[in-house]
Design an enzyme around this catalytic site. Sequence first.
Site, PDB file in Angstrom:
ATOM      1  N   CYS A  80       0.843  -1.206   0.000  1.00  0.00           N
ATOM      2  CA  CYS A  80       0.000   0.000   0.000  1.00  0.00           C
ATOM      3  C   CYS A  80       0.879   1.257   0.000  1.00  0.00           C
ATOM      4  CB  CYS A  80      -0.924  -0.083   1.214  1.00  0.00           C
ATOM      5  SG  CYS A  80      -1.571   1.456   1.844  1.00  0.00           S
ATOM      6  N   CYS A 112       0.289   3.893   2.635  1.00  0.00           N
ATOM      7  CA  CYS A 112       0.761   3.404   3.946  1.00  0.00           C
ATOM      8  C   CYS A 112       2.245   3.703   4.121  1.00  0.00           C
ATOM      9  CB  CYS A 112       0.540   1.896   4.077  1.00  0.00           C
ATOM     10  SG  CYS A 112      -1.185   1.387   4.026  1.00  0.00           S
TER      11      CYS A 112
END
Length: 152
Positions: A75, A78
Site C-alpha cells: 500500500c 501506507c
Amino acid sequence: MADLDTKGVVVTCPSCGQRNRLAFPRLRSETRCGKCKTSLAASGEPIETPDSAAFDAAVASSGLPVVVDFWAPWCAPCRMVAPELAKVASRNAGRYLILKVNTDALPDIGDRFSIRSIPTMAVFSGGKEVGRTAGARPAAEIEAFIESTLRR
Ligand SMILES: [Zn+2]
C-alpha cells in the site's frame, strides 16, 4: 527496537543492552533497567504487532492510549504514513503506545475491526475503540486527530 508480546513492550537498555519488559499496565510509569538501573525511556517509535494475542493484550491492559496503524506492504499511501507516524511516536513518547498492524500478516485483526481500507488509524482507550480515521496524512494532522479523539 522495541518488541511487543502479550505482557508488555520489550525494550533494549541503551546502557547495558539488557532486554527489559515494560508491562502494559505500567507503561505510564518511569522504569529502570533491571540490570544496571538506567532509566528507560518510554517507547518513541511505532511497534510492529507480532500476533493478535499481543494486540488484544495491549488494547485491554495498556496504561496509555493505543494508536493503531493498519497497513500493508503493497500500500503506497501506507508507506507515506510510516515516517509521519514515526514523528508522532517520537514527539509523544510516554503519551501513547503506537502499534502497527500488517493486515496481510494478521488478517483476523483487520476482519474483527472491519478495516475496509488502508491506511486506517484507530485509537483505543480503556480497552475500547474511541476513534478511527482512514487515509494518509502528515504528522501534525495525525496528532490533532489523536488529541481530538482522546478529549471526547
Ligand atoms: Zn541496563
